[in-house]
Design a protein around this motif. Structure first.
Motif, PDB file in Angstrom:
ATOM      1  N   VAL A  53       7.499  -3.027 -10.875  1.00  0.00           N
ATOM      2  CA  VAL A  53       6.518  -1.982 -11.175  1.00  0.00           C
ATOM      3  C   VAL A  53       6.716  -1.478 -12.599  1.00  0.00           C
ATOM      4  CG1 VAL A  53       5.550   0.244 -10.491  1.00  0.00           C
ATOM      5  CG2 VAL A  53       6.375  -1.330  -8.742  1.00  0.00           C
ATOM      6  N   MET A  54       7.961  -1.373 -13.034  1.00  0.00           N
ATOM      7  CA  MET A  54       8.217  -0.974 -14.416  1.00  0.00           C
ATOM      8  C   MET A  54       7.590  -1.969 -15.385  1.00  0.00           C
ATOM      9  SD  MET A  54       9.512   1.212 -16.430  1.00  0.00           S
ATOM     10  CE  MET A  54       9.547   1.160 -18.233  1.00  0.00           C
ATOM     11  N   GLY A 256       3.685  -7.945 -11.599  1.00  0.00           N
ATOM     12  CA  GLY A 256       4.335  -6.681 -11.270  1.00  0.00           C
ATOM     13  C   GLY A 256       3.780  -6.034 -10.019  1.00  0.00           C
ATOM     14  N   TRP A 257       2.503  -6.308  -9.725  1.00  0.00           N
ATOM     15  CA  TRP A 257       1.843  -5.695  -8.575  1.00  0.00           C
ATOM     16  C   TRP A 257       2.466  -6.139  -7.249  1.00  0.00           C
ATOM     17  CZ3 TRP A 257      -2.736  -3.488 -11.001  1.00  0.00           C
ATOM     18  CH2 TRP A 257      -3.374  -2.512 -10.225  1.00  0.00           C
ATOM     19  N   PHE A 258       3.176  -7.251  -7.246  1.00  0.00           N
ATOM     20  CA  PHE A 258       3.877  -7.648  -6.024  1.00  0.00           C
ATOM     21  C   PHE A 258       4.984  -6.642  -5.694  1.00  0.00           C
ATOM     22  CE2 PHE A 258       1.946 -11.693  -7.307  1.00  0.00           C
ATOM     23  CZ  PHE A 258       1.354 -12.063  -6.107  1.00  0.00           C
ATOM     24  N   GLY A 273       5.819  -9.603   3.473  1.00  0.00           N
ATOM     25  CA  GLY A 273       5.185 -10.912   3.351  1.00  0.00           C
ATOM     26  C   GLY A 273       3.678 -10.826   3.467  1.00  0.00           C
ATOM     27  N   LEU A 274       3.178  -9.979   4.386  1.00  0.00           N
ATOM     28  CA  LEU A 274       1.735  -9.782   4.526  1.00  0.00           C
ATOM     29  C   LEU A 274       1.164  -9.163   3.260  1.00  0.00           C
ATOM     30  CD1 LEU A 274      -0.866  -9.734   6.226  1.00  0.00           C
ATOM     31  CD2 LEU A 274      -0.124  -7.503   7.123  1.00  0.00           C
ATOM     32  N   ALA A 275       1.849  -8.149   2.734  1.00  0.00           N
ATOM     33  CA  ALA A 275       1.384  -7.527   1.497  1.00  0.00           C
ATOM     34  C   ALA A 275       1.383  -8.524   0.344  1.00  0.00           C
ATOM     35  CB  ALA A 275       2.265  -6.324   1.158  1.00  0.00           C
ATOM     36  N   VAL A 317      -7.009  -3.976  -3.009  1.00  0.00           N
ATOM     37  CA  VAL A 317      -6.080  -4.389  -1.953  1.00  0.00           C
ATOM     38  C   VAL A 317      -4.864  -3.475  -1.876  1.00  0.00           C
ATOM     39  CG1 VAL A 317      -4.526  -5.958  -3.214  1.00  0.00           C
ATOM     40  CG2 VAL A 317      -5.181  -6.467  -0.846  1.00  0.00           C
ATOM     41  N   THR A 318      -4.673  -2.613  -2.843  1.00  0.00           N
ATOM     42  CA  THR A 318      -3.483  -1.762  -2.844  1.00  0.00           C
ATOM     43  C   THR A 318      -3.337  -0.945  -1.552  1.00  0.00           C
ATOM     44  OG1 THR A 318      -3.339  -1.668  -5.254  1.00  0.00           O
ATOM     45  CG2 THR A 318      -2.327   0.128  -4.051  1.00  0.00           C
ATOM     46  N   PRO A 319      -4.359  -0.208  -1.109  1.00  0.00           N
ATOM     47  CA  PRO A 319      -4.175   0.541   0.148  1.00  0.00           C
ATOM     48  C   PRO A 319      -4.155  -0.361   1.368  1.00  0.00           C
ATOM     49  CG  PRO A 319      -6.418   0.771  -0.636  1.00  0.00           C
ATOM     50  CD  PRO A 319      -5.661   0.067  -1.724  1.00  0.00           C
TER      51      PRO A 319
END
Length: 449
Positions: A53-54, A256-258, A273-275, A317-319
């Protein structure tokens, strides 16, 4: 959703006192129950996710936004993002973490904010633990604090996409300090803390549709309206000076979004894993469908459109990252991408506001689609992880309530934050500085010599 406010702070004396007060049978049961332990694998994953994320902030967002500006404002854009993130980190450890995830305050106020019991990380030690979503499995509290700190930092930086090329650096810093305090921390508490209003209502926000994207997008629109348009907008051409750098920034944001999405599972497990797969496929869908929308509108599929679609898919897809099946995520990414394309290319010119880098058009609109759409794709009949007795209509009402509250709260808070910044520093640079460019006018440097 992150319900991690149940913290084992290592208060051994208090624990022994309470244990001694229990009847004998209860003491035996408590002694037989396994103590919560820190899982090293989950901890390693959360350390990795935090660093990912950083990377989204520096260099990801800085390059993405910087490439979209004119060359004379490249350094100022990157500096504003980096400095805003640094300020957010310091405020987070001073009092932000406590307000968002600290001890509850008395009465109904705990629905909206926590207290200052953990200000300056009071009581936090290397032995402190934060709960995950599995009973008995925890991670170090410092790791959870760092992970959530990066969310606060990038959300503040996202807002700045609407006000680049004309807002003073000093005003940016004053705005960020106030905005985090009265907008971000309360919304984060309401949605993610176990005592928060929308957490208790069952709102679905796996990694920040309301807290990050709607919050930042709506605030960006309000800030741009108060600040006013750039000189020459919209008649003077203002194309991105380097789509190459924007493309590099896009790639860094996606990687980074992972950490952003899969890390929000708080464990290295099936939910992560789903995310992860949803973050792959929704984003792929978003990138392609934006280009398709360009073609249907009579334009060529562009590199800028591809990058914009990537971000739109990620936002949507974030939420839903851990709240959807892969095919639901694909549909969500496609819908958000197409709607965001029309918000940017049709709605924005029609209304005439100068959201310079389309923070509202992508993050605000995409976040709303994602937050509301999550109630749909969560249904097991559509491949989501919802229970067999899932009632979509009820969840839609909860999601709509969370979205509406976030919009209103962000709007009011941003107005206050902007006018406080104006009173302290003034908001806009002088016309000659805006004409010359903020790189030289605000920082005395050029991006390119």
């Amino acid at each position: 959703m992150k319900h991690v406010t149940k913290l084992a702070t290592g208060a051994a004396g208090l624990g022994l006192t309470l244990f001694a007060a229990l009847p004998a049978w209860a003491q035996e049961a408590a002694a037989a129950a396994p103590a919560a332990t820190v899982d090293k694998g989950d901890t390693a994953w959360m350390l990795t996710s935090t660093v990912l994320v950083m990377m989204m902030i520096l260099p990801g967002l800085a390059l993405f936004y910087g490439g979209l500006t004119r060359a004379k404002n490249m350094l100022s854009t990157m500096t504003q993002i980096g400095a805003a993130a640094c300020l957010a980190m310091l405020i987070w450890v001073m009092y932000g973490y406590s307000l968002a995830f600290g001890p509850d305050v008395s009465g109904g106020a705990s629905n909206f904010i926590s207290g200052l019991g953990k200000a300056f990380l009071k009581g936090v030690t290397p032995a402190s633990q934060a709960a995950t979503f599995t009973a008995g499995v925890e991670i170090p509290e410092y790791v959870f604090i760092c992970f959530q700190m990066t969310f606060a930092a990038i959300t503040a930086a996202l807002v700045l996409g609407s006000v680049v090329e004309r807002m003073k650096f000093s005003a940016v810093m004053a705005f960020v300090a106030v905005w985090l305090t009265i907008v971000y921390f309360p919304i984060a508490h309401m949605v993610w803390a176990s005592s928060g209003l929308f957490f208790k209502a069952g709102a679905l926000d796996f990694a920040g549709g309301t807290v990050v994207h709607i919050n930042a997008g709506v605030s960006a629109l309000v800030a741009s309206l108060i600040l006013g348009k750039r000189m020459g907008y919209p008649t003077t051409p203002m194309p991105p000076h380097s789509l190459t750098l924007t493309g590099v920034g896009t790639g860094l944001l996606w990687v980074g979004w992972f950490g952003f999405n899969a890390g929000s599972a708080l464990e290295a497990n099936g939910s992560a894993g789903l995310a992860m797969i949803n973050t792959f496929v929704a984003t792929a869908s978003g990138g392609l469908f934006w280009m398709l929308a360009e073609r249907l509108a009579g334009h060529k599929g562009s590199a800028l459109g591809f990058c914009s679609g990537i971000i739109a898919g990620l936002v949507a897809v974030t939420p839903a990252a851990g709240n959807s099946g892969p095919f639901g995520a694909i549909v969500l990414g496609a819908i958000a991408s197409v709607v965001c394309f029309y918000a940017v290319s049709v709605l924005k010119p029609k209304l005439g506001y100068d959201d310079a880098l389309d923070a509202f058009g992508v993050h605000g609109i995409g976040g709303m689609i994602g937050a509301i759409g999550t109630a749909v794709v969560y249904a097991p009949s559509l491949g989501g992880p919802g229970a067999a007795d899932y009632v979509m209509s009820s969840k839609l009402l909860v999601q709509l309530g969370a979205v509406a509250t976030t919009i209103v709260w962000a709007t009011i808070g941003t107005v206050i934050a902007m006018y406080v910044a104006k009173a302290i520093t003034g908001l806009r640079v002088a016309p000659e500085v805006e004409q010359e460019g903020l790189d030289l006018g605000e920082h005395g440097e050029r991006a390119y010599n």
